[in-house]
Design a protein around this motif. Structure first.
Motif, PDB file in Angstrom:
ATOM      1  N   MET A 819       0.843  -1.190   0.000  1.00 43.97           N
ATOM      2  CA  MET A 819       0.000   0.000   0.000  1.00 43.97           C
ATOM      3  C   MET A 819       0.885   1.248   0.000  1.00 43.97           C
ATOM      4  O   MET A 819       2.058   1.185   0.381  1.00 43.97           O
ATOM      5  CB  MET A 819      -0.921  -0.004   1.224  1.00 43.97           C
ATOM      6  N   ILE A 820       0.309   2.347  -0.425  1.00 43.32           N
ATOM      7  CA  ILE A 820       1.042   3.604  -0.513  1.00 43.32           C
ATOM      8  C   ILE A 820       0.930   4.315   0.831  1.00 43.32           C
ATOM      9  O   ILE A 820      -0.171   4.490   1.366  1.00 43.32           O
ATOM     10  CB  ILE A 820       0.487   4.476  -1.643  1.00 43.32           C
ATOM     11  N   GLU A 821       2.087   4.730   1.324  1.00 45.36           N
ATOM     12  CA  GLU A 821       2.099   5.398   2.619  1.00 45.36           C
ATOM     13  C   GLU A 821       1.412   6.763   2.522  1.00 45.36           C
ATOM     14  O   GLU A 821       1.526   7.472   1.510  1.00 45.36           O
ATOM     15  CB  GLU A 821       3.528   5.585   3.107  1.00 45.36           C
ATOM     16  N   GLY A 822       0.721   7.095   3.560  1.00 43.44           N
ATOM     17  CA  GLY A 822       0.064   8.391   3.625  1.00 43.44           C
ATOM     18  C   GLY A 822      -1.248   8.463   2.886  1.00 43.44           C
ATOM     19  O   GLY A 822      -1.871   9.525   2.856  1.00 43.44           O
ATOM     20  N   VAL A 823      -1.714   7.376   2.275  1.00 41.88           N
ATOM     21  CA  VAL A 823      -2.969   7.378   1.531  1.00 41.88           C
ATOM     22  C   VAL A 823      -3.994   6.580   2.332  1.00 41.88           C
ATOM     23  O   VAL A 823      -3.729   5.433   2.702  1.00 41.88           O
ATOM     24  CB  VAL A 823      -2.790   6.767   0.132  1.00 41.88           C
ATOM     25  N   PRO A 824      -5.173   7.144   2.637  1.00 37.92           N
ATOM     26  CA  PRO A 824      -6.186   6.385   3.397  1.00 37.92           C
ATOM     27  C   PRO A 824      -6.811   5.284   2.528  1.00 37.92           C
ATOM     28  O   PRO A 824      -7.067   5.477   1.344  1.00 37.92           O
ATOM     29  CB  PRO A 824      -7.214   7.448   3.798  1.00 37.92           C
ATOM     30  N   TYR A 825      -7.045   4.111   3.155  1.00 37.35           N
ATOM     31  CA  TYR A 825      -7.597   2.965   2.463  1.00 37.35           C
ATOM     32  C   TYR A 825      -8.819   2.443   3.197  1.00 37.35           C
ATOM     33  O   TYR A 825      -9.015   2.708   4.386  1.00 37.35           O
ATOM     34  CB  TYR A 825      -6.564   1.822   2.380  1.00 37.35           C
ATOM     35  N   GLU A 826      -9.649   1.628   2.458  1.00 36.43           N
ATOM     36  CA  GLU A 826     -10.758   0.868   3.021  1.00 36.43           C
ATOM     37  C   GLU A 826     -10.698  -0.547   2.471  1.00 36.43           C
ATOM     38  O   GLU A 826     -10.248  -0.758   1.329  1.00 36.43           O
ATOM     39  CB  GLU A 826     -12.113   1.515   2.647  1.00 36.43           C
ATOM     40  N   VAL A 827     -11.171  -1.531   3.255  1.00 39.28           N
ATOM     41  CA  VAL A 827     -11.169  -2.933   2.835  1.00 39.28           C
ATOM     42  C   VAL A 827     -12.568  -3.514   3.059  1.00 39.28           C
ATOM     43  O   VAL A 827     -13.342  -2.999   3.880  1.00 39.28           O
ATOM     44  CB  VAL A 827     -10.111  -3.762   3.609  1.00 39.28           C
ATOM     45  N   ARG A 828     -12.860  -4.603   2.276  1.00 39.12           N
ATOM     46  CA  ARG A 828     -14.136  -5.304   2.433  1.00 39.12           C
ATOM     47  C   ARG A 828     -13.924  -6.784   2.130  1.00 39.12           C
ATOM     48  O   ARG A 828     -12.915  -7.187   1.561  1.00 39.12           O
ATOM     49  CB  ARG A 828     -15.214  -4.710   1.536  1.00 39.12           C
ATOM     50  N   ILE A 829     -14.971  -7.624   2.490  1.00 40.97           N
ATOM     51  CA  ILE A 829     -14.840  -9.084   2.451  1.00 40.97           C
ATOM     52  C   ILE A 829     -15.956  -9.661   1.598  1.00 40.97           C
ATOM     53  O   ILE A 829     -17.089  -9.168   1.597  1.00 40.97           O
ATOM     54  CB  ILE A 829     -14.898  -9.688   3.877  1.00 40.97           C
ATOM     55  N   PHE A 830     -15.629 -10.795   0.852  1.00 45.22           N
ATOM     56  CA  PHE A 830     -16.600 -11.635   0.159  1.00 45.22           C
ATOM     57  C   PHE A 830     -16.490 -13.044   0.717  1.00 45.22           C
ATOM     58  O   PHE A 830     -15.376 -13.558   0.887  1.00 45.22           O
ATOM     59  CB  PHE A 830     -16.317 -11.690  -1.351  1.00 45.22           C
ATOM     60  N   ALA A 831     -17.613 -13.682   1.004  1.00 47.91           N
ATOM     61  CA  ALA A 831     -17.638 -15.080   1.435  1.00 47.91           C
ATOM     62  C   ALA A 831     -17.922 -15.968   0.225  1.00 47.91           C
ATOM     63  O   ALA A 831     -18.742 -15.621  -0.634  1.00 47.91           O
ATOM     64  CB  ALA A 831     -18.677 -15.297   2.518  1.00 47.91           C
ATOM     65  N   VAL A 832     -17.271 -17.143   0.166  1.00 52.66           N
ATOM     66  CA  VAL A 832     -17.382 -18.045  -0.982  1.00 52.66           C
ATOM     67  C   VAL A 832     -17.707 -19.431  -0.471  1.00 52.66           C
ATOM     68  O   VAL A 832     -17.064 -19.930   0.465  1.00 52.66           O
ATOM     69  CB  VAL A 832     -16.071 -18.078  -1.803  1.00 52.66           C
ATOM     70  N   ASN A 833     -18.744 -20.039  -1.077  1.00 50.40           N
ATOM     71  CA  ASN A 833     -19.006 -21.446  -0.834  1.00 50.40           C
ATOM     72  C   ASN A 833     -19.011 -22.169  -2.181  1.00 50.40           C
ATOM     73  O   ASN A 833     -18.615 -21.610  -3.206  1.00 50.40           O
ATOM     74  CB  ASN A 833     -20.316 -21.646  -0.062  1.00 50.40           C
ATOM     75  N   ALA A 834     -19.455 -23.415  -2.195  1.00 47.70           N
ATOM     76  CA  ALA A 834     -19.427 -24.206  -3.424  1.00 47.70           C
ATOM     77  C   ALA A 834     -20.364 -23.655  -4.478  1.00 47.70           C
ATOM     78  O   ALA A 834     -20.206 -23.964  -5.669  1.00 47.70           O
ATOM     79  CB  ALA A 834     -19.763 -25.667  -3.117  1.00 47.70           C
TER      80      ALA A 834
END
Length: 1286
Positions: A819-834
């Motif tokens: 990641m780039i220093e000094g830059v604000p980030y956000e993260v998110r999740i996906f769930a996976v099944n068959a």
């Protein structure tokens, strides 16, 4: 059979030996002898036709000398060339040898008559048609001292047989049928013979039908037996072929144009196609015109026909053979008569070639043959009263006596074999030497093929030679093989007896040689003169015709192998068996070793892993491990080779069964995604076909259902659900019923979906370019276990999410990196099944990564005094987004860990002096980089520093480019940095040419480590040698720097026209006064026509001061000017000739009238406008137009009304009024409206065109090319509009 040894007699009387090559190296057998006799008058009167015969020498009762007549070479009319072939002699040689043999020894040496027991087989080519006896042509050659006519001509076949025209055959031979190979009928129309007068034309036509042929057949035309006419085509012979596509017929034609007398004879046409062959013979008769006698000029007779003559490539090269009664009178020649024959008779043999070359005779070998026929007075031998006979013949195993009679018995005698002396040995009885008076005899016992050689005997200085031919008797079959009739598995033995023990024979079966290898079924043995072929275990394949071949004959017999009668001891029986049970069928027949084949419903049964076929003596078994419904049917066993067969039937019964195992479902559970269509096909078996019922709980599923229905057909049943729903989950039951029983089965159906999205993740730890995140699993997994998770991140200000992992993460913890220093980030999740991927979770709270810098680099000690230490370093290699606030310098005394901060405040410089130190102490120094994230890892000196000043002698480090003369142009700046070393700070002194430098002219600035000499605007007076001296106490170091300031040279002096002649002008000039402080390296000479005064360069970089200008146009008047050149460039001005040079035509004085100069000035005008162009992205594009103006206009290019200036992507050219704009690797951004504008003092003009660039770039490629974002957005929107319009 290889050709026999040939020996041609050379003009000097010595025999010339030439042995044909043999594969086994053994001497050659006796050559075949051709006897040629002119037909008697009675045969001519009766109209008998000359018949081709082959004569061989009969076997004499005892060895005696033999006068051999060797087989002649092919005649020129047969082999297509008048050049002699190797290994043979000519026609006249054969005739001379035959006549000399008759004249010299009419007794025992004369050729014996042929009898029936020793005649060779006659296999002639297609027999020519019978001719009138009066039309038989007799050929002869009239040469000096030659009265022997050539009555007939012979030719030698490829198998060694000699063909000749004789007086006929015996009546018994005429009745024998001629065996010819069978011919296929390829020719639908055959050429017919004809008769034409001399000089007329004739054509022969052959046609071949090609309906059944895949390609064109091959055709050959022959004259005689062997002469191929394909190489003789020319003005007298033409070959033509055509093809009719409708009738599928090839037409082959042979045209003879302006026929000559020697074209008459037998012709043959041969057609071949793969293994097919057809042939046809026809005759051509030429009616001869009455002519006078003709004499032969030796100089023209022995010239080859291919040497520039008009008749080169004719059908017949035997131009020397003419009819005696039709000779033309000798042609008159103005040249003096020269008798070449007299010259050759009196000359030595080694002078023949020189004489032939002198008189234009090129056929030297033909000349030598004729020279042999000239009678010579043989010198009487002084040593021999009687020499050896020319040739001897002996049978293999016999003996031969070679006898000479000596004139002087006291002469030493030596015998030779192939040039090797034969010496008598006491224990060897091979060669026996006898003396009877003056006779000297050598007896050769037990003759073998090795004795077939040339023998000679030397008596003093004289020598005579002969040749011995050893004849190998053919091996005859005394008792032939007999026919055999037997049955299989019996032993066959074929016996044959030959005439000689140890003879080589060959066994054949149906015309093919029998293999006798180690693994062969055939065995060959011999006992004395008997030979046997043994077959131990006979089979029906051994039936055929067997033959044995020997050199003297063959014998053949037929062998027939039959089968033994068939007897059935036990027949096949009908069987009824349950499905899956083994089946065993067997029968017993006689004979027991007969193989057989099993059939089911007429289809051949092949053994495999389930089916096993066994044969044990008389019993034949068919075993099927696990039977299936396909195994039911009619079975038949057929013994091989017999028409009888054994038959039986097999019946199979099977209760109903449901085969759920074929679905491979875990725990009989079918899982399907909601909303999809389900079709479940289950195989079922049963005999007869069972009735099927589907049930869910107590509800029966009907075949007529809408969304859920059941179907049964053939050997399977199916359940179909068009759109699956969660309510379809449950247990389904299948019931099968038939007469053999009942079966049930159950299957579960599970409808699943994607999981719910997880909750928003948490980010507890943040690093420089990474973070640590955690999350919880979703509340509902969609009916299928969670397989893993996908992670995505984005910048807070952006709307573009980027996936961080392509492999599923099974844990609930992840560390995003890069990641780039000094830059604000956000993260998110996906769930996976068959089933699939869930919707994304809510984004996490924004976080910003920060990190400390890396440690400073290259920390070194710069200076040390008695109380201070100066260190310097370089910034860290990695500086994070938090930046670099400054550096912290610490030191400690060696041996302690008490680090003391030298600077209370952070320093931004990369150099620091630690003061207040105690002299003589040793300290360690370290530096830390500081920013908002904290301090970096410290950089420490590797060794301790002693606080004590050190004297270092001065040392000037002159840069490499200053060790040579430093050259600069006038007006350029001179900035030289000369580094040096020394402690304490050295004193620097500069001198120019031994004098101090004035500060007003040259600026000098000195530092602790270097000295800088600076001249803002160099002049030529600044040139010279500068001396630099650096001093520390009593130590001094010096260096000299040579500076040269150069300028453009002045123009040459006094350019004059020395001379004018033709189209040439001689110029002379003197060197310029000012060379610009640099040597003159050349001159540039230019010329200009007085009318246009447009200057053109004649030559560049010319070194001399005089030159001749050539290739000037007659009638023009020229001025010349010259530039001088040094390493700085061309002089600014040029020296022009005061007078002009008028190029006048030699010999003419033209007065040039005076004309008023025309005003060529005009405003710009485009003669060729720009054309709308479409270019391909990534490939260079050019825009061209032409403009006319005087004076030369200024050309300006514009894009979208904006001038193109200093853009490296564009290149502009202008040559002779043609203006070109080159766009390097254009992109769609380069498309638009382009304008070319021309301006001069009289006006201006412009043209426009549109450029369209096809094949655009992606957003990423445009970013790499450095295109601004606003232009990229504009371009992307334009591309979308164009795509929508398409």
């Amino acid at each position: 059979m290889p050709e026999p040894t040939k020996k041609d007699e050379m003009p000097n009387g010595q025999p010339e030996e030439s042995v044909a090559p043999e594969s086994n190296g053994a001497p050659m057998p006796l050559p075949e002898i051709s006897l040629e006799v002119s037909p008697p008058p009675e045969a001519v009167a009766e109209g008998q036709e000359p018949v081709e015969t082959v004569g061989k020498m009969p076997e004499p009762p005892e060895p005696e000398p033999l006068q051999a007549v060797e087989a002649q070479e092919q005649s020129p009319t047969e082999n297509g060339s008048n050049q002699p072939q190797p290994g043979g002699v000519g026609v006249t040689e054969q005739a001379e040898a035959a006549n000399s043999a008759v004249k010299e020894e009419p007794g025992p040496c004369s050729p014996p008559q042929l009898d029936d027991d020793h005649e060779a087989a006659t296999t002639p080519s297609p027999t020519p048609q019978a001719e009138d006896a009066n039309s038989v042509k007799k050929l002869s050659v009239d040469l000096p001292n030659d009265s022997v006519p050539v009555s007939a001509m012979g030719r030698k076949d490829s198998d060694g047989a000699v063909w000749s025209l004789g007086e006929g055959q015996n009546p018994d031979e005429l009745d024998k049928p001629v065996v010819t190979p069978p011919l296929s009928t390829l020719l639908t129309e055959k050429p017919q013979g004809g008769t034409i007068p001399v000089g007329a034309d004739i054509s022969f036509v052959a046609k071949v039908e090609c309906k059944d042929l895949l390609r064109k057949p091959t055709i050959k035309w022959f004259k005689g037996k062997w002469m191929d006419l394909a190489s003789k085509t020319g003005k007298h012979l033409q070959l033509k072929e055509t093809f009719d596509r409708l009738t599928k017929i090839h037409t082959f034609e042979m045209h003879i144009i302006k026929a000559k007398e020697n074209y008459a004879g037998n012709y043959r046409c041969e057609v071949t196609y793969k293994d097919k062959f057809d042939s046809c013979s026809f005759d051509l008769e030429i009616k001869e015109a009455e002519q006078g006698s003709q004499n032969i000029d030796i100089r023209s007779a022995f010239k080859r026909s291919s040497e520039g003559q008009e008749d080169a490539g004719e059908l017949d090269f035997s131009g020397l053979l003419k009819h005696r009664n039709q000779r033309e009178p000798k042609q008159q020649d103005d040249t003096p008569e020269v008798d070449v024959w007299d010259i050759l008779k009196n000359a030595r043999p080694d002078e023949y070639e020189k004489i032939a070359f002198m008189y234009g005779i090129t056929d030297l070998r033909g000349l030598l043959r004729r020279m042999k026929k000239i009678p010579r007075e043989e010198k009487k031998s002084e040593a021999f009263a009687k020499k050896l006979d020319p040739a001897y013949q002996a049978d293999k195993g016999g003996k031969i006596r070679l006898v000479v009679d000596l004139a002087d018995p006291t002469v030493d005698l030596k015998w030779y074999k192939n040039g090797q002396e034969i010496r008598p040995t006491p224990n060897q009885r091979k060669y026996i030497f006898e003396q009877k008076g003056t006779l000297r005899i050598m007896v050769i016992n037990n003759c073998s093929l090795n004795d077939d050689a040339a023998y000679s005997v030397a008596a003093g200085d004289e020598k005579c030679s002969t040749e011995l031919f050893v004849k190998e008797l053919p091996v005859k079959i005394v008792r032939g093989i007999e026919a055999v009739k037997t049955t299989v598995n019996e032993r066959i033995e074929l016996e044959c007896e030959v005439s000689e023990e140890g003879a080589q024979v060959k066994w054949m079966k149906n015309g093919v040689e029998v293999p006798t290898g180690v693994r062969s079924r055939y065995r060959v043995k011999s006992e004395g003169t008997k030979h046997f072929l043994v077959i131990d275990d006979a089979s029906r394949e051994d039936t055929g015709t067997y033959s044995i071949m020997a050199t003297g004959g063959t014998s053949e017999a037929h062998v027939k192998v039959d089968l033994k009668p068939l007897k059935i001891f036990q027949d096949l029986q009908d069987i009824t068996v349950k499905l899956g049970q083994p089946i065993k069928m067997h029968c017993e027949i006689f004979p027991g070793n007969i193989p057989g084949r099993w059939y089911r419903n007429g289809q051949l049964i092949q053994p495999n892993d389930r089916i096993n076929i066994i044969q044990r003596n008389k019993v034949h078994r068919l075993e099927i491990g696990t039977c299936s419904l396909h195994d039911a049917g009619d079975y038949t066993f057929v013994p091989e080779g017999y028409s009888q067969s054994l038959s039986a039937k097999i019946h199979i019964i099977d209760p109903p069964r449901v085969h759920l195992d074929s679905l491979n479902l875990p725990e009989n559970t079918m899982t399907i995604v909601a909303g999809n269509k389900l079709r479940l096909e289950i195989p079922i078996t049963g005999e007869p076909v069972p009735r099927v019922v589907w049930m869910k709980g107590e509800r029966v599923i009907l075949e007529s259902g809408n969304r859920v229905r059941a179907e049964t057909y053939g050997d399977q049943t199916s359940l179909t659900i068009d759109i699956t729903e969660r309510e379809d989950t449950g247990k389904y039951k299948i019931v099968l019923q038939n007469e053999a029983g009942e079966a049930t089965a159950s299957i579960k159906i599970k409808v699943v979906d994607i999981p719910d999205p997880p909750e928003a993740p948490m980010v507890p730890v943040v690093g420089g370019d990474w973070c640590s995140m955690t999350w919880e699993p979703p509340k509902y997994d969609g009916g299928s276990p969670i397989l893993g998770y996908f992670i995505e991140r984005k910048k807070k200000q952006s709307s573009r999410w980027m996936r961080l992992n392509f492999d599923l993460i099974k844990e609930l913890l992840f560390e995003p990196k890069k990641m780039i220093e000094g830059v604000p980030y956000e993260v998110r999740i996906f769930a996976v099944n068959a089933i699939g991927v869930s919707k994304p979770s809510e984004p996490s709270k924004a976080f910003t990564p920060l990190a400390v810098t890396s440690e400073p680099t290259m920390l070194v000690v710069d200076d040390v005094t008695d109380t201070s230490v100066t260190v310097k370093w370089r910034p860290p290699e990695t500086i994070g987004a938090a930046g670099l606030d400054g550096y912290l310098v610490e030191y400690c005394i060696e041996g302690t860990d008490d680090w003391v901060t030298s600077n209370n405040e952070l320093t931004e410089k990369t150099k620091h002096t630690i003061t207040g130190l105690i002299p003589g102490t040793k300290i360690l120094v370290r530096v830390k980089a500081m920013n908002a994230a904290g301090s970096s890892t410290p950089r420490t000196l590797q060794h301790s520093v002693m606080v004590k000043e050190v004297i270092e002698p001065p040392k000037i480090r002159v840069p490499r480019h200053l060790k040579q003369t430093y050259t600069r142009r006038v007006g350029e700046a001179v900035n030289l940095v000369v580094p040096f070393m020394g402690k304490p700070r050295p004193k620097v002194l500069w001198l120019k040419d031994g004098k101090p430098i004035e500060p007003s002219h040259v600026n000098i600035r000195n530092t602790d480590c270097d000295s800088i000499i600076f001249i803002r605007k160099a002049e030529r007076s600044h040139s010279g040698k500068y001396e630099m001296a650096v001093q520390v106490d009593n130590h001094v170091d010096t260096a000299i720097i040579d500076i040269q300031i150069i300028d453009l040279p002045g123009p040459p002096q006094c350019v004059t026209i020395e001379d004018v002649w033709g189209g040439n002008v001689a110029l002379v000039w003197t060197q310029p006064k000012d060379n610009g402080n640099a040597p003159i390296i050349g001159y540039t000479i230019q010329k200009a026509d007085k009318k246009t005064m447009e200057w053109f360069t004649c030559i560049e970089h010319y070194h001399r001061t005089c030159i001749t200008i050539t290739e000037l146009v007659v009638g023009n008047e020229y001025f010349f000017r010259i530039y001088s050149e040094n390493m700085c460039g061309l002089s600014e001005a040029a020296t022009q000739t005061k007078k002009s040079a008028l190029i006048m035509k030699e010999g003419l004085q033209v007065k040039t009238p005076e004309y008023n100069d025309h005003d060529f000035k005009e405003a710009p005008k485009f003669t060729q406008p720009l054309i709308n162009t479409a270019a391909v992205a990534g490939y260079n594009a050019t825009l061209n137009c032409s403009v006319r103006a005087n004076p030369r206009p200024k050309v300006i290019w514009m894009k979208n009304k904006i001038m193109i200036v200093d853009d490296p992507r564009y290149r502009m050219f202008s040559n002779q009024g043609v203006c070109t704009l080159e766009i390097r690797k254009p992109s769609p951004y380069d498309g638009g409206l382009y304008t070319c504008k021309a301006i001069n003092d009289l006006g201006e003009a412009q043209v426009e065109c549109k450029l369209e660039v096809k094949g655009g770039f992606t957003f990423y490629e445009l970013m790499q090319r450095g295109v601004p974002l606003n232009l990229i957005d504009k371009y992307m929107s334009e591309v979308k509009v164009v795509e929508q319009e398409k």
